[in-house]
Write a protein that holds these residues in place. Structure first.
Motif, PDB file in Angstrom:
ATOM      1  N   ASP A   1      -7.910 -14.246   0.819  1.00 17.42           N
ATOM      2  CA  ASP A   1      -8.102 -13.047   1.640  1.00 17.42           C
ATOM      3  C   ASP A   1      -6.790 -12.269   1.725  1.00 17.42           C
ATOM      4  N   ILE A   2      -6.711 -11.125   1.027  1.00 19.97           N
ATOM      5  CA  ILE A   2      -5.465 -10.367   0.970  1.00 19.97           C
ATOM      6  C   ILE A   2      -5.063  -9.842   2.337  1.00 19.97           C
TER       7      ILE A   2
ATOM      8  N   GLU B   1      10.161  -7.055   0.917  1.00 19.07           N
ATOM      9  CA  GLU B   1       9.550  -6.181   1.907  1.00 19.07           C
ATOM     10  C   GLU B   1       8.033  -6.186   1.720  1.00 19.07           C
ATOM     11  N   GLN B   2       7.321  -5.909   2.805  1.00 18.99           N
ATOM     12  CA  GLN B   2       5.862  -5.968   2.769  1.00 18.99           C
ATOM     13  C   GLN B   2       5.263  -5.038   1.722  1.00 18.99           C
ATOM     14  N   GLU B   3       5.838  -3.874   1.527  1.00 20.94           N
ATOM     15  CA  GLU B   3       5.292  -2.901   0.589  1.00 20.94           C
ATOM     16  C   GLU B   3       5.350  -3.379  -0.855  1.00 20.94           C
ATOM     17  N   PHE B   4       6.195  -4.367  -1.148  1.00 20.24           N
ATOM     18  CA  PHE B   4       6.328  -4.863  -2.508  1.00 20.24           C
ATOM     19  C   PHE B   4       5.579  -6.185  -2.724  1.00 20.24           C
ATOM     20  N   TRP B   5       4.908  -6.666  -1.697  1.00 24.90           N
ATOM     21  CA  TRP B   5       4.177  -7.925  -1.818  1.00 24.90           C
ATOM     22  C   TRP B   5       2.837  -7.686  -2.500  1.00 24.90           C
ATOM     23  N   LYS B   6       2.496  -8.522  -3.489  1.00 25.37           N
ATOM     24  CA  LYS B   6       1.199  -8.485  -4.144  1.00 25.37           C
ATOM     25  C   LYS B   6       0.459  -9.783  -3.847  1.00 25.37           C
ATOM     26  N   LYS B   7      -0.849  -9.683  -3.781  1.00 24.83           N
ATOM     27  CA  LYS B   7      -1.646 -10.868  -3.460  1.00 24.83           C
ATOM     28  C   LYS B   7      -1.326 -12.028  -4.392  1.00 24.83           C
ATOM     29  N   ASP B   8      -1.158 -13.204  -3.815  1.00 26.15           N
ATOM     30  CA  ASP B   8      -0.890 -14.424  -4.563  1.00 26.15           C
ATOM     31  C   ASP B   8      -2.073 -15.363  -4.359  1.00 26.15           C
TER      32      ASP B   8
ATOM     33  N   LEU C   1      -5.720 -11.212   5.331  1.00 26.74           N
ATOM     34  CA  LEU C   1      -5.159 -12.319   6.101  1.00 26.74           C
ATOM     35  C   LEU C   1      -3.781 -12.671   5.575  1.00 26.74           C
ATOM     36  N   GLN C   2      -3.624 -12.654   4.257  1.00 29.85           N
ATOM     37  CA  GLN C   2      -2.337 -12.991   3.649  1.00 29.85           C
ATOM     38  C   GLN C   2      -1.232 -12.064   4.145  1.00 29.85           C
ATOM     39  N   GLN C   3      -1.525 -10.789   4.216  1.00 26.96           N
ATOM     40  CA  GLN C   3      -0.535  -9.827   4.698  1.00 26.96           C
ATOM     41  C   GLN C   3      -0.149 -10.109   6.149  1.00 26.96           C
ATOM     42  N   LYS C   4      -1.099 -10.576   6.943  1.00 25.40           N
ATOM     43  CA  LYS C   4      -0.834 -10.825   8.361  1.00 25.40           C
ATOM     44  C   LYS C   4      -0.077 -12.135   8.597  1.00 25.40           C
ATOM     45  N   ARG C   5      -0.145 -13.039   7.620  1.00 27.81           N
ATOM     46  CA  ARG C   5       0.431 -14.364   7.836  1.00 27.81           C
ATOM     47  C   ARG C   5       1.725 -14.583   7.057  1.00 27.81           C
ATOM     48  N   ILE C   6       2.450 -13.526   6.789  1.00 30.82           N
ATOM     49  CA  ILE C   6       3.759 -13.625   6.146  1.00 30.82           C
ATOM     50  C   ILE C   6       4.795 -12.974   7.047  1.00 30.82           C
ATOM     51  N   HIS C   7       5.910 -13.650   7.239  1.00 27.12           N
ATOM     52  CA  HIS C   7       7.028 -13.074   7.986  1.00 27.12           C
ATOM     53  C   HIS C   7       7.801 -12.138   7.059  1.00 27.12           C
ATOM     54  N   PHE C   8       7.561 -10.835   7.216  1.00 31.29           N
ATOM     55  CA  PHE C   8       8.302  -9.846   6.423  1.00 31.29           C
ATOM     56  C   PHE C   8       9.518  -9.342   7.201  1.00 31.29           C
ATOM     57  N   PRO C   9      10.608  -9.031   6.515  1.00 31.42           N
ATOM     58  CA  PRO C   9      10.817  -9.250   5.082  1.00 31.42           C
ATOM     59  C   PRO C   9      10.893 -10.741   4.773  1.00 31.42           C
TER      60      PRO C   9
END
Length: 283
Positions: free
Chosen positions: A72-73, A96-103, A75-83
């Motif tokens: 779930d992309i 940074e969050q803007e450069f994160w791609k789904k893993d 959820l993934q975005q919400k569960r990462i401590h950015f940067p």
């Protein structure tokens, strides 16, 4: 991935002088979670619809979380401590969050692997008191480990706190990753490192809730052996040790939605690794 299915006739021929014990599959809950995740529609990939954040359960297990995180992309975005802290050897940087791609981690593969130093470490899979855990890739050709380091917050939420890449320190003993890479990719070398007779554990054809323990010859192993990974091994680390000093290793291979379940047991004899036990609980 080739599925290993043994007919009842072959099983009965192998099962002479066998013992019986209860059938145990410590990966059942993990596989059920992956099957559910794989049934999700592609709509979760869209960022155009804003959804209400999912409530966080204080008793959420790491197994529940890791498969949701990988599939779930949002959820993934919400569960990462950015940067996000990224450590590569001695180099430290931030993502940074803007450069994160789904893993997707390992959820797009036909199977995943887990690595243990000893059988008792498998009990850690069912613990409910974890405060930290890792998803890991072991790269066999470079002796590197890529670790996704998760911590559990006070509110019960699992968060990805960092990603690290490190080297595996070798000693005078034969390195297991280097050995397994050669074992998986070179059949002549593989044959030289199999204990004969090889202990064989499989499902009792007359009772789905018990297993048979017998032996097989090397040629029988090559007839029924699974396709082994040759580049990297996945691992979910609940706190189990994974030391190059250990003289025993277990590689568990579990299919995603295809009933495949094989486990390979190794021990180090006179500084050389040997394959001594094969478990096939595929269904």
């Amino acid at each position: 991935m080739r599925k290993i299915i043994l007919g009842a006739t072959t099983l009965l021929l192998l099962a002479s002088c066998n013992g019986q014990k209860a059938k145990i599959d410590p990966f059942k809950s993990l596989t059920n979670l992956v099957d559910s995740a794989n049934e999700a529609t592609d709509s979760i990939e869209s960022d155009s619809v804003q959804e209400v954040p999912k409530p966080i359960k204080a008793d959420e297990t790491f197994d529940d979380f890791i498969f949701s995180f990988a599939s779930d992309i949002k959820l993934q975005q919400k569960r990462i401590h950015f940067p996000l802290t990224f450590i590569n050897g001695k180099s430290v940087s931030k993502i940074e969050q803007e450069f994160w791609k789904k893993d997707n981690l390992f959820t797009k593969q036909s199977f995943y692997t887990m690595i243990f130093d000893k059988e008792s470490d498998m009990d850690l899979m069912t613990t409910t008191h974890l405060k930290s855990a890792k998803f890991e890739w072991f790269y066999m050709t470079t002796n590197k480990i890529k670790a996704y380091n998760f911590k559990r917050e006070n509110n019960g939420a699992w968060m990805l706190s960092s990603i690290s890449i490190s080297s595996i320190n070798s000693n005078q003993n034969e390195n297991f990753l280097e050995f397994f890479h050669k074992f998986a990719s070179d059949s002549i070398f593989q044959r030289s490192r199999i204990h004969e007779p090889l202990t064989f554990v499989t499902t009792d054809p007359d009772d789905d809730f018990s297993i048979l323990e017998t032996t097989m010859e090397i040629n029988q192993w090559f007839a029924f052996s699974p396709d082994l990974p040759t580049v990297r091994l996945s691992n979910i680390n609940y706190g189990q040790s994974n030391s190059d000093e250990s003289n025993t290793k277990i590689v568990a291979m579990k299919g995603l939605g295809n009933g495949f379940s094989n486990t390979l047991y190794f021990k180090r004899q006179k500084n050389q690794w040997e394959f001594y036990k094969f478990e096939d609980l595929s269904n």
